[in-house]
Design an enzyme around this catalytic site. Structure first.
Site, PDB file in Angstrom:
ATOM      1  N   TYR A 131     -31.265  65.399  -3.347  1.00  0.00           N
ATOM      2  CA  TYR A 131     -30.157  64.687  -3.969  1.00  0.00           C
ATOM      3  C   TYR A 131     -30.625  63.665  -4.998  1.00  0.00           C
ATOM      4  O   TYR A 131     -29.962  63.422  -6.008  1.00  0.00           O
ATOM      5  CB  TYR A 131     -29.307  63.962  -2.919  1.00  0.00           C
ATOM      6  CG  TYR A 131     -28.778  64.847  -1.812  1.00  0.00           C
ATOM      7  CD1 TYR A 131     -28.702  66.227  -1.966  1.00  0.00           C
ATOM      8  CD2 TYR A 131     -28.360  64.301  -0.607  1.00  0.00           C
ATOM      9  CE1 TYR A 131     -28.219  67.033  -0.949  1.00  0.00           C
ATOM     10  CE2 TYR A 131     -27.868  65.097   0.410  1.00  0.00           C
ATOM     11  CZ  TYR A 131     -27.805  66.461   0.238  1.00  0.00           C
ATOM     12  OH  TYR A 131     -27.329  67.247   1.236  1.00  0.00           O
ATOM     13  N   SER A 159     -21.275  71.533   5.518  1.00  0.00           N
ATOM     14  CA  SER A 159     -20.346  72.479   4.881  1.00  0.00           C
ATOM     15  C   SER A 159     -19.188  72.815   5.807  1.00  0.00           C
ATOM     16  O   SER A 159     -18.726  73.965   5.878  1.00  0.00           O
ATOM     17  CB  SER A 159     -21.067  73.759   4.439  1.00  0.00           C
ATOM     18  OG  SER A 159     -22.005  73.490   3.434  1.00  0.00           O
ATOM     19  N   PRO A 208     -15.967  77.433   1.921  1.00  0.00           N
ATOM     20  CA  PRO A 208     -15.859  77.586   0.466  1.00  0.00           C
ATOM     21  C   PRO A 208     -14.681  76.789  -0.089  1.00  0.00           C
ATOM     22  O   PRO A 208     -13.622  76.715   0.529  1.00  0.00           O
ATOM     23  CB  PRO A 208     -15.649  79.094   0.295  1.00  0.00           C
ATOM     24  CG  PRO A 208     -15.064  79.558   1.587  1.00  0.00           C
ATOM     25  CD  PRO A 208     -15.682  78.694   2.646  1.00  0.00           C
ATOM     26  N   SER A 263     -13.303  77.424  -3.071  1.00  0.00           N
ATOM     27  CA  SER A 263     -12.520  78.274  -3.971  1.00  0.00           C
ATOM     28  C   SER A 263     -12.569  79.712  -3.452  1.00  0.00           C
ATOM     29  O   SER A 263     -13.307  80.021  -2.509  1.00  0.00           O
ATOM     30  CB  SER A 263     -13.079  78.202  -5.396  1.00  0.00           C
ATOM     31  OG  SER A 263     -14.441  78.626  -5.424  1.00  0.00           O
ATOM     32  N   GLU A 279     -15.295  86.330  -4.068  1.00  0.00           N
ATOM     33  CA  GLU A 279     -15.226  87.781  -4.110  1.00  0.00           C
ATOM     34  C   GLU A 279     -16.407  88.352  -3.344  1.00  0.00           C
ATOM     35  O   GLU A 279     -17.564  88.124  -3.707  1.00  0.00           O
ATOM     36  CB  GLU A 279     -15.250  88.264  -5.564  1.00  0.00           C
ATOM     37  CG  GLU A 279     -15.153  89.769  -5.698  1.00  0.00           C
ATOM     38  CD  GLU A 279     -13.831  90.316  -5.187  1.00  0.00           C
ATOM     39  OE1 GLU A 279     -13.877  91.154  -4.254  1.00  0.00           O
ATOM     40  OE2 GLU A 279     -12.777  89.900  -5.701  1.00  0.00           O
ATOM     41  N   LYS A 286     -18.299  65.887   3.086  1.00  0.00           N
ATOM     42  CA  LYS A 286     -18.568  65.287   1.782  1.00  0.00           C
ATOM     43  C   LYS A 286     -17.262  64.868   1.116  1.00  0.00           C
ATOM     44  O   LYS A 286     -16.339  65.669   1.011  1.00  0.00           O
ATOM     45  CB  LYS A 286     -19.288  66.281   0.866  1.00  0.00           C
ATOM     46  CG  LYS A 286     -20.587  66.832   1.412  1.00  0.00           C
ATOM     47  CD  LYS A 286     -21.113  67.903   0.479  1.00  0.00           C
ATOM     48  CE  LYS A 286     -22.368  68.563   1.039  1.00  0.00           C
ATOM     49  NZ  LYS A 286     -22.839  69.651   0.162  1.00  0.00           N
ATOM     50  N   LEU A 296     -11.820  59.560   2.898  1.00  0.00           N
ATOM     51  CA  LEU A 296     -12.715  58.885   3.833  1.00  0.00           C
ATOM     52  C   LEU A 296     -11.953  58.474   5.088  1.00  0.00           C
ATOM     53  O   LEU A 296     -12.395  58.696   6.217  1.00  0.00           O
ATOM     54  CB  LEU A 296     -13.352  57.655   3.180  1.00  0.00           C
ATOM     55  CG  LEU A 296     -14.447  57.880   2.138  1.00  0.00           C
ATOM     56  CD1 LEU A 296     -14.795  56.561   1.452  1.00  0.00           C
ATOM     57  CD2 LEU A 296     -15.682  58.474   2.786  1.00  0.00           C
TER      58      LEU A 296
END
Length: 294
Positions: A39, A191, A195, A197, A200, A245, A252
Site C-alpha cells: 500500500y 474482500s 466483486p 461490479s 463476466e 474497506k 464507517l
C-alpha cells in the site's frame, strides 16, 4: 462489537486521505487497522494514529495494527511494536531494498516477477525472531492454503495465531475454515463485499455484485439493514473477523454497527449457498508460477 480475537473492524483507504480516515475511524470506535507493504501508506496512517494518541482519544494498547513488513514500517507508523504481523503471501520474491524503491510491489527493476529460492520455514523463523525481539506481539499468515498450515505446525516454534484470507459468499472456503478452527487459528476475512461490479465468467455467465444479489438484498430488507451490514454479519456471526474497506464516514459507522443484529441459521445457509469459488485476488493472474491456490 463481536467478542473474538482481533474482532474490531478496519480498512485500507486511499493514501491521500489516509491520515484523516484513520483518525476518524479511531474516533468512532475502530481498533484494528490492516495494511501491507504494497500500500505504501504507513506514514500517513501513522499520522492519523499519532493524532488520536496525542489527543487522548485512545491509548496505544487499545490499538491493533496488522502489517506485512517490519522495522522500517514500525518507524513509518511511529510505533514501538506491532500487535499482529502477517506474512502477506507465501511467496518468496527477490529482495528489493526499501531505500531503493518502496513499496516494492511484485516487480524487480526489470518489471519482471523474480522468484527467490527461500523455503517458507526460513521466513517463519524470521517472523519468530521479531517476537523474540519484542517488535511484534503476535504473528500469522495470509493467503495460505491448508497444506502449508499443516506443514508449518511440524516446525513452528511459535504457531501462527491468525490466518487472513479472501472470504465472501462467492468464496466461502468452508474446508479451510474448519481446518483453522481445528488448529485453533483465528481467521480474518478480507474482500468481505466480494466483486464491486458485474463480472463476466465465460460459460458461467455474469456474476452480480453481492450488494445486488437477490438473496442478500432480501435478508437486508427483512432486518431493515444495508446489504453491506448483512455481508459483514454473515462473517462475524460465525466467529470470523472482518476488515472492510471504506473512506466514507457514514459507511464507517454503518459497518461498525453490523454486529447489532443476528441472522438466522437459515439466512446464513442461504447466503453461503451463493459460493462459486470466485477468487478475486490470485497471484497466478500476475505470473503462472505464483499459482499458490492451484
Amino acid at each position: 462489537m463481536a467478542s473474538i480475537i482481533l474482532k474490531r473492524t478496519g480498512h485500507k483507504i486511499p493514501k491521500d486521505r489516509c491520515a484523516e480516515v484513520v483518525y476518524n475511524s479511531i474516533k468512532v470506535g475502530y481498533r484494528l487497522f490492516d495494511g501491507a507493504g504494497d500500500y505504501g501508506n504507513e506514514k500517513e496512517a501513522g499520522e492519523g494514529v499519532g493524532r488520536a494518541l496525542r489527543e487522548g482519544i485512545v491509548k496505544r494498547e487499545e490499538l491493533c495494527e496488522a502489517k506485512a513488513a517490519a522495522k522500517m514500517q514500525l518507524n513509518l507508523w511511529g510505533l514501538d511494536y506491532f500487535d499482529l504481523f502477517l506474512v502477506h503471501f507465501p511467496i518468496a520474491l527477490a529482495y528489493v531494498d526499501p531505500k531503493h524503491r518502496y513499496p516494492p510491489e511484485w516487480w524487480g527493476d526489470d518489471r519482471k516477477v523474480n522468484i527467490q529460492n527461500t523455503p517458507f520455514q526460513e521466513t517463519w523463523g524470521a517472523m519468530e525472531e521479531l517476537v523474540d525481539e519484542g517488535l511484534v506481539k503476535n504473528i500469522g499468515v495470509s493467503n495460505v492454503a491448508g497444506v502449508l498450515l499443516v506443514d508449518m505446525l511440524s516446525y513452528a516454534r511459535l504457531e501462527p495465531q491468525v490466518l487472513q484470507v479472501e472470504l465472501h459468499p462467492y468464496l466461502t472456503q468452508e474446508s479451510l475454515l474448519r481446518l483453522a478452527k481445528t488448529l485453533g487459528i483465528a481467521v480474518t476475512a478480507y474482500s468481505s463485499f466480494g466483486p464491486q461490479s458485474y463480472l463476466e465468467l465465460g460459460f458461467k455467465g455474469k456474476v452480480k455484485p453481492l450488494f445486488e444479489q437477490d438473496v442478500v438484498v432480501k435478508v437486508a430488507r427483512a432486518h431493515e439493514r444495508e446489504p453491506a451490514q448483512v455481508l459483514l454479519r454473515w462473517a462475524t456471526q460465525r466467529g470470523i473477523a472482518v476488515i472492510p474497506k471504506t473512506n466514507t464516514a457514514n459507511r464507517l459507522l454503518s459497518n461498525l454497527t453490523s454486529t447489532s443484529f443476528d441472522l438466522t441459521e437459515a439466512e446464513i445457509a442461504t447466503i453461503s449457498a451463493l459460493n462459486i469459488d470466485l477468487r478475486l485476488n490470485d497471484p497466478a493472474d500476475i505470473d503462472p508460477r505464483l499459482a499458490i491456490f492451484a
